[in-house]
Write a protein that holds these residues in place. Sequence first.
Motif, short mmCIF file in Angstrom:
data_model
loop_
_atom_site.label_atom_id
_atom_site.label_comp_id
_atom_site.label_asym_id
_atom_site.label_seq_id
_atom_site.Cartn_x
_atom_site.Cartn_y
_atom_site.Cartn_z
N THR A 135 0.69 -1.08 0.02
CA THR A 135 0.15 -0.06 0.14
C THR A 135 0.87 1.09 0.08
O THR A 135 0.41 2.21 -0.63
CB THR A 135 -1.03 0.03 1.37
OG1 THR A 135 -0.17 -0.07 2.41
CG2 THR A 135 -1.84 -1.23 1.17
N GLU B 226 -3.01 -5.64 9.20
CA GLU B 226 -3.43 -6.12 7.81
C GLU B 226 -4.97 -6.78 7.99
O GLU B 226 -5.62 -6.56 6.89
CB GLU B 226 -2.43 -7.16 7.22
CG GLU B 226 -0.95 -6.77 6.98
CD GLU B 226 -0.92 -5.48 6.14
OE1 GLU B 226 -1.83 -5.17 5.45
OE2 GLU B 226 0.11 -4.86 6.42
N ALA C 55 -7.07 -3.68 7.91
CA ALA C 55 -6.97 -3.04 6.48
C ALA C 55 -7.74 -3.75 5.43
O ALA C 55 -8.44 -3.10 4.57
CB ALA C 55 -5.38 -2.85 6.06
N ALA C 56 -7.77 -5.22 5.51
CA ALA C 56 -8.40 -6.02 4.50
C ALA C 56 -9.84 -5.61 4.81
O ALA C 56 -10.68 -5.56 3.73
CB ALA C 56 -8.20 -7.35 4.78
N ILE D 180 -2.43 -6.39 0.62
CA ILE D 180 -2.66 -6.68 2.16
C ILE D 180 -2.67 -8.01 2.60
O ILE D 180 -1.95 -8.41 3.54
CB ILE D 180 -4.09 -6.10 2.43
CG1 ILE D 180 -4.06 -4.39 2.37
CG2 ILE D 180 -4.58 -6.51 3.94
CD1 ILE D 180 -5.28 -3.84 2.35
#
Length: 500
Positions: A34, A114, A117-118, A308
């Motif tokens: 990212t 992560e 974030a996912a 991710i």
Amino acid sequence: MSSDPLERSDDNRLQRRLHSRHLTMIAIGGAIGTGLFLASGKTISQAGPGGAIVAYGLIGLMVFLLMQSLGEMSTYLPVAGSFGEYGTRFISPSFGFAAGWNFWFNWAITVAAELAAAALVMKFWFPHTPGWMWSAIFLTLLVLLNALSARAYGEGEFWFALIKVVTVVVFLVLGVLIIFGIIGGKSPGFENWTKGEAPFVDGGLGILAIFMVAGFSFQGTELVAVAAGETENPEQTVPKAIRTIFWRILLFYIGTIAVIGFLVSYTDPNLLRNDETDVAYSPFTLVFDRAGIAAAASVINAVILTSILSAGNSGLYASTRMLYALSRQGNAPAFLGRTNSRGVPAPALAVTAAIGAACFVSSLIGDGAAYTWLVSASGLAGFITWMGVAWSHYKFRKAFLAQGHSLDELPYRAKWYPAGPLLAMAMCAIVIVGQSYEAFDAKEGLDVTTLLSSYIGLPLFLGVWAFHKIATRSPKVKSVDADLSRTPSDVRESEEALGG
């Protein structure tokens, strides 16, 4: 007697099932994420295209030197818990203990980050579905990939990374075509490199700010040393990966920054409003839109999701192997040093996954303050690991020569020693010290909360180091006493690699 985790005479050993292509993609995948797909636009808005290229180029040099150091040590001593093991053997047992736990903590927290974030990425397509559900699904997927075998992890990472690499290559090709006016309308020429303060915006401070961002973007390249412990013929595959990884990563980053610099002005509001969560303002989306690719935002969002998952996959793998190695060294409970019939350290995997899940849950409780501090604490961990790599290499080479060895015995020899590791250490120190200069705002005054959250990882590391030192009174390692012993298979493979 050697402390090499792969040398013990029991069945709880890792198996060398990773190939050269896995090793290359593991390192490339760890560095492309990212930070490139989303944050690259923001770096140009802060420092201009020229400033961003200088900053990423300098960090690229630092990573090159660190990879050289890793290459020399990991080809001679390819062990799973490399960072802790090298620190223990060449600096001191206390430093190795702290370095090992620091690395485990960093990547275990990364797994949690992560997962969060996912969940955010999936809201792009499913805005009304609970985010925790997606996080649970992805955690299950990552655990399954890691539980099958090292080969399964390597295959998963290979394809995750390949998607990212293909996306970057397509972006670069389309970008060049747009720059020359072949598609997308009139060529922009050098207009965006001369507008306003460009190409260097905000002078040295702008470069310094991007220096920190670039450093975080490149973290993950060190995973090649972790994977070396499970790679076939590491004396041949690791040098090959080391030689190619740096140039490919640098090409991707510098090439991407240059293309964005030509096509998007640093004053473009879409870059300025990029908050690293809205894919619609990713510079990749903007360029793909200009090239006429339908549903560009969905395409880039899908690529970001693979990024991710790739980071989570690598984080779970790396932290599991480090916990396994800590156990084999006697620095963690003994049951964590066991492996199943496929050579997977299943207990270490289960504990690491549970810790990652618990940290993620903390982000859902209250205002998520505990989770924010955990992520902040892990922020410096990667740079501490990098400094440890450079220091360990400096000490390794001194010990190697002090014990009567010839440099011709090394399967891979780092360039520019001792200047290389010393310069890498200095550059890491600059990043650590200067990462939160923005907390010292002349107008607003000192932001104590930002300062503490940014640097909390450093006293934690030093505290663990000091605790072990006080508890064990272990001395620092002298060059003539450093443990350079290798397993019989390491020696045999090295002789074959050198043509012996």
